[in-house]
Scaffold this motif. Structure first.
Motif, PDB file in Angstrom:
ATOM      1  N   ARG A 227       0.981  -1.032   0.042  1.00 62.34           N
ATOM      2  CA  ARG A 227      -0.315  -0.193  -0.158  1.00 62.34           C
ATOM      3  C   ARG A 227       0.840   1.232  -0.055  1.00 62.34           C
ATOM      4  NH1 ARG A 227      -5.384  -0.594   2.607  1.00 62.34           N
ATOM      5  NH2 ARG A 227      -5.436   1.640   2.748  1.00 62.34           N
ATOM      6  N   ARG A 293       3.703   5.042   9.922  1.00 64.59           N
ATOM      7  CA  ARG A 293       3.603   7.173  10.654  1.00 64.59           C
ATOM      8  C   ARG A 293       5.236   7.055   9.753  1.00 64.59           C
ATOM      9  NH1 ARG A 293       0.799   7.589  14.928  1.00 64.59           N
ATOM     10  NH2 ARG A 293      -1.316   7.186  13.655  1.00 64.59           N
ATOM     11  N   GLY A 296       5.660   6.358   6.660  1.00 66.80           N
ATOM     12  CA  GLY A 296       5.031   6.857   4.879  1.00 66.80           C
ATOM     13  C   GLY A 296       5.905   8.773   5.283  1.00 66.80           C
ATOM     14  N   LYS A 301       4.717   9.101   1.688  1.00 65.17           N
ATOM     15  CA  LYS A 301       3.047   8.739   1.927  1.00 65.17           C
ATOM     16  C   LYS A 301       2.298   8.671   3.211  1.00 65.17           C
ATOM     17  CE  LYS A 301       4.669   6.582  -2.896  1.00 65.17           C
ATOM     18  NZ  LYS A 301       4.677   5.452  -3.333  1.00 65.17           N
ATOM     19  N   GLU A 302       2.612  10.079   3.771  1.00 65.50           N
ATOM     20  CA  GLU A 302       1.468   9.998   4.817  1.00 65.50           C
ATOM     21  C   GLU A 302       0.516   9.153   5.007  1.00 65.50           C
ATOM     22  OE1 GLU A 302       3.880  12.839   3.868  1.00 65.50           O
ATOM     23  OE2 GLU A 302       5.595  13.328   5.189  1.00 65.50           O
ATOM     24  N   LYS A 303      -0.468  10.239   4.012  1.00 63.29           N
ATOM     25  CA  LYS A 303      -1.404   9.865   3.612  1.00 63.29           C
ATOM     26  C   LYS A 303      -1.804   8.852   3.452  1.00 63.29           C
ATOM     27  CE  LYS A 303      -4.890  10.959   0.227  1.00 63.29           C
ATOM     28  NZ  LYS A 303      -4.252  10.118  -1.048  1.00 63.29           N
ATOM     29  N   GLU A 304      -1.271   8.079   2.772  1.00 65.10           N
ATOM     30  CA  GLU A 304      -1.705   6.201   2.606  1.00 65.10           C
ATOM     31  C   GLU A 304      -0.562   5.184   3.952  1.00 65.10           C
ATOM     32  OE1 GLU A 304       0.318   8.383   0.846  1.00 65.10           O
ATOM     33  OE2 GLU A 304       0.005   7.992  -1.332  1.00 65.10           O
ATOM     34  N   GLU A 306      -1.505   6.609   7.307  1.00 66.36           N
ATOM     35  CA  GLU A 306      -2.388   7.037   8.266  1.00 66.36           C
ATOM     36  C   GLU A 306      -3.894   5.655   7.347  1.00 66.36           C
ATOM     37  OE1 GLU A 306      -2.539   8.225  10.923  1.00 66.36           O
ATOM     38  OE2 GLU A 306      -0.558   9.421  10.417  1.00 66.36           O
ATOM     39  N   GLU A 307      -3.547   6.312   6.164  1.00 69.27           N
ATOM     40  CA  GLU A 307      -5.176   4.970   5.616  1.00 69.27           C
ATOM     41  C   GLU A 307      -4.869   3.356   5.719  1.00 69.27           C
ATOM     42  OE1 GLU A 307      -5.953   7.606   1.348  1.00 69.27           O
ATOM     43  OE2 GLU A 307      -5.469   5.129   1.123  1.00 69.27           O
TER      44      GLU A 307
END
Lengths: 491, 440
Positions: A227, A293, A296, A301-304, A306-307
């Motif tokens: 991911r 975290r 990421g 890819k912080e957003k991915e 967190e998802e």
């Protein structure tokens, strides 16, 4: 502090990290004195058979595909490995892991070798090993005997590399060099770094290394890394020479534990700038969240990240809550290695369990990272306020026995090194600890919670057994305090 | 022995397991921290899931030799460990075993042990140096230390007591079950077995050794020297049974030999034979319809194991099951003085068979020399867990009978006698059918 990767011999944990095998106190004090450099080891007036670096090193080296190990030792040092490793090779079944034979030879050192030197026998054995199996690499491991008599194993390895046309490496695995058997993992890591790891032709931002014992269960975690656009390069048993060669291309390394993997992760960081993610091992929910975290952020890819975190948390939340309800109030004693003692302390806390004592078989105040990142338990103390009474145990199971008898927890969590039988004999349930991939993330935490809950729901086995145990110790010993055999700190 | 692969023996320090099998005897090791662990892996943990009790391996006192002791000597540390052990453990005797490191650096271990003379319990010494021999040598050294240190000329003699030797505890994974079953059989024919190892067998039994009518040594060569020493010292005669009898042929022969030697009541002995043979063949009869039903079963076998196991199992497979050996690998370094005789013993079979007997601790030689011819006719493999992968890769029937036995719990099981024969009969045919070509 940098690793001495040019030296033929790996430094021990005591030398590199200031690691210790004897201590009694608490986690807060350990962090303060350990990280402040004031940590002193305490020895014991009664010592029992424990473990040495031979097993960990040969176990890991012989697990690499295409590798043969030649153990330069009397037969006994090798024989144990032959038996043990062939069993380990077949333990869990996983479609990705094929059962294969470990190839370990012994030079079978005898008395004349101790008088005249054993290098000729060593050369002959390496040649026979090569003829028999045509390996792609050979590692020579040393023993107390070969080391005390001063056999120049490194020169033999150099000559044979030339003669046989394959890498012939060495690993310094003599038991007497270190009190900590995990120094054997360091010897393994040192050997593969020098013989198998290659300079990176290019840097890849889509690969992360995992260093550990096995890759069993990788399907549970590969999709999570995918991911973030990452492939995991496993440096474990059943890995290939190519996996090690390309480890330097990866963006970073995360590890099973500091015992097995710190040295290789540190070496990759030192030599090739591969980031050693060591502060947040991804075990249990909190470990996973903080690791993902950090990862990421590292790759943008912080957003991915967190998802994935949110999904995983939500997916396991109902069962985790039910387990917490069931397990809150249960008391545990932990008896595990230098990393997992504290990983389990955090994870049991996540399950609502009270840890009444944490015994670490050895203690590393720091790891081999080249950055200033703190070691995981120090971060946990600081960020999560983790607390516990702690002992550092050197696999002295009589201390565990007396501790468990005194504290009467609901269960003991342990794995290798034989602490669990002493718990069960006192009537206390033993929970078999799993490590690495098996306890990754929320799935791992729920798996652990289920295991503990099931064990506690039926305690008949240990309860009944305890009525039929006659202690091998004297009454004086039975009445003594668990840490009475620890001597005062050496000056 | 230079170059050994797939070792099936531990080093001399493995003799600690003989001490651990005698109740009340606590070994104290002057060795590296991992030495007992190495012996444990091959002799105990991988050998049928064994572990010592009540002195589990990880409470066995050990000086845990370190580098600084190599420089300054390790005797003071040993002295401390021995004196702590005397206080902490319920024990009736301590045996100090030294490993490689103190031997090389010249620690005077005998002096340390001597300084404990007059302690509340005997403190004895065995020099089980790993580079000087294997666990069989270690077993012998520990027995000698106990015999020399503890035995006195007997006040009385029994005309029925028989001491059992030749079975090496732990190394022979089936030692406990075998000794229990053997004890029962000896009782059934009117003898009083004095068994030295295992549950409830401790120093009290050991001290009775000199009272025996005779010593029974069940081995092609192990403990024969011990029996000869006891004969010299106490005048006790001995009977050597070169192999553990498995199945009706060898067990019946053994009982008749024993009856002659010990002048047993023939009627009693023959009644036992009749009863047990009938029982054995009852179970065989019941298996026949299953065996003879569209199965292509092997007639030949390869066998790998220690000398005692190899000889005992070969005799049963040839004399009772009717198989033919292709080759036998004796995976111990049998001492030169016994080697020829041990090989010769394999020719005393009730079938014409011309097969090689290869002796030596290199347990990898079978596979190293295996070719496509090896697997022709799908011979069965009788060996250890170290042979299992080869057998399975080549679709050969496999029965684990030798050290290291594997990742299972051996418990009280055994292959001794009529009953053990029934077990091995069933195990062989189950393995054979399990990997047989289905002819239905």
């Amino acid at each position: 502090m940098s690793l001495e990767l040019e030296s033929p011999v790996s430094q021990t944990r005591e030398q590199r990290l200031g690691s210790i095998t004897g201590y009694q106190g608490n986690l807060h004090d350990l962090v303060q004195s350990g990280c402040g450099g004031g940590l002193k080891n305490r020895s014991r007036c009664l010592s029992t058979a424990s473990s040495c670096s031979h097993g960990p090193a040969i176990g890991q080296l012989s697990g690499i595909e295409g590798v043969v190990v030649v153990d330069h030792s009397p037969i006994g040092c090798t024989a144990g490995q032959t038996g043990a490793q062939n069993l380990r090779g077949r333990a869990p079944t996983d479609p990705d892991v094929k059962i294969r034979q470990r190839r370990v030879f012994s030079t079978g050192m005898t008395e004349p070798d101790t008088v005249f030197g054993g290098t000729e026998t060593l050369r002959d054995t390496v040649r026979i090993a090569f003829e028999r199996h045509h390996p792609r690499a050979i590692f020579i491991t040393t023993s107390c005997v070969s080391s005390i008599i001063g056999d120049d194993v490194e020169s033999v390895a150099r000559e044979l590399t030339e003669e046989l046309g394959i890498p012939v490496g060495t690993a310094s695995t003599e038991g007497l060099r270190s009190k900590i058997w995990a120094s054997g993992f360091d010897a393994y890591c040192h050997a593969v770094t020098r013989s198998l790891v290659k300079a990176p032709p290019k840097r890849r931002n889509d690969v992360i290394n995992y260093v550990g014992f096995v890759k069993v269960g990788r399907k549970k975690i590969d999709h999570l890394f995918a991911r973030l656009g990452l492939e995991v390069n496993y440096l474990t048993a059943n890995s290939t020479l190519e996996d090690f060669a390309r480890a330097s291309e990866a963006l970073g390394t995360f590890i099973q534990c500091g015992s097995a993997a710190s040295y290789l992760a540190g070496a990759l960081e030192q030599l090739h700038g591969v980031k050693f993610f060591q502060t947040y091992p991804p075990y249990g929910g909190l470990g996973f969240e903080r690791f993902f975290r950090q990862l990421g952020a590292f790759i943008g890819k912080e957003k991915e990240a967190e998802e994935v975190i949110a999904e995983q948390r939500a997916r396991y939340a109902p069962e985790l809550e039910a387990l917490r309800q069931e397990l809150t109030g249960a008391k545990a004693v932990i008896a595990l290695g230098g990393t997992y003692a504290f990983e389990y302390l955090r994870m049991l806390g996540e399950l609502g369990i009270e840890v009444v004592h944490t015994a670490a078989f050895h203690f590393d105040p720091r790891l081999d990272n080249q950055s200033d990142d703190p070691i995981s338990f120090a971060a946990d103390v600081q960020e999560l306020g983790l607390r516990s009474d702690v002992s550092v145990n050197d696999i002295q199971q009589y201390e565990i026995y007396l501790t468990v008898k005194k504290l009467q927890p609901d269960f003991v969590v342990s794995r290798a090194h034989g602490a669990s039988p002493w718990a069960v004999r006192t009537g206390v349930v033993a929970v078999e600890a799993q490590i690495g991939i098996q306890i990754f993330g929320y799935e791992g935490l729920v798996h652990l919670g289920r295991t503990i809950a099931l064990e506690l729901r039926n305690r008949n086995f240990s309860k009944k057994l305890a009525h039929h145990f006659e202690s091998p110790f004297t009454e004086t010993f039975e009445a003594s305090e668990p840490f009475a055999k620890l001597l005062p700190e050496a000056a | 022995m230079p170059c050994s692969e797939k070792l099936r023996v531990a080093c001399s320090l493995g003799g600690a397991y003989t001490a651990l099998s005698i109740n009340g005897v606590l070994p104290v090791l002057h060795s590296g921290p991992g030495c007992l662990g190495q012996a444990r892996a091959v002799l105990a943990a991988s050998n049928g899931g064994q572990s010592s009790f009540p002195y589990q391996e990880n409470i066995v006192p050990c000086s845990d030799f370190t580098e600084s002791q190599v420089v300054f000597g390790g005797v003071e540390n040993l002295r401390k460990v021995v004196s702590q052990s005397l206080e902490a453990y319920k024990a009736e005797a301590l045996v100090v075993l030294e490993g490689c490191t103190p031997a090389i650096i010249g620690d005077d271990v005998e002096e340390v042990v001597g300084s404990f003379a007059g302690s509340k319990i005997p403190v004895l010494f065995a020099s089980t140096v790993g580079f000087k021999g294997d666990n069989i040598q270690g077993h012998t050294l520990v027995l000698k230390a106990l015999i020399d240190g503890l035995l006195e000329p007997p006040a009385k003699r029994s005309d029925r007591q028989v001491n059992i030797f030749g079975i090496v505890p732990y190394y022979d994974a089936f030692w406990e079950g075998t000794l229990e079953a053997l004890g029962e059989l000896l009782k059934a024919v009117g003898l009083e077995p004095n068994i030295l190892y295992g549950l409830d067998n401790g120093l009290d039994k050991f001290r009775k050794i000199p009272e025996a009518a005779f010593n029974l040594v069940i081995s092609p060569w192990i403990d024969v020297g011990i029996a000869q020493d006891l004969e010299k010292r106490f005048g006790t005669p001995y009977l050597q049974q070169t192999h553990l009898p498995i199945g009706p042929t060898e067990t019946t022969k053994f009982l008749r030999r024993l009856a002659n030697f010990a002048e047993l009541d023939r009627n009693v002995v023959e009644a036992v034979i009749k009863r047990e043979e009938r029982r054995y063949y009852y179970y065989v009869q019941k298996a026949l319809p299953w065996i003879y039903r569209c199965k292509a079963l092997p007639k030949e076998f390869f066998l790998l194991g220690g000398s005692g196991t190899a000889l005992s199992v070969t005799k049963f497979l040839v004399n009772d099951i009717g198989l033919i050996p292709r080759a036998v690998y004796v995976t111990e370094d049998v001492p030169d003085e016994h080697r020829e005789r041990v090989v010769e013993l394999f020719s005393d079979l009730e079938a014409k068979a011309d097969f090689p007997v290869i002796v030596g601790s290199d347990g990898g030689i079978f596979e190293a020399t295996a070719t496509t011819e090896t697997v022709q006719g799908r011979p069965a493999i009788f060996g250890s867990v170290l042979d299992e992968i080869y057998a399975k890769e080549n679709l050969l029937p496999f029965v684990s009978i030798s050290t290291p036995l594997g990742n299972n719990l051996v418990g009280e099981s055994h292959y001794f006698g009529y009953q053990g024969g029934i077990r091995l009969f069933h195990e062989f045919y189950s393995a054979a059918a399990g990997s047989a070509v289905n002819l239905l």
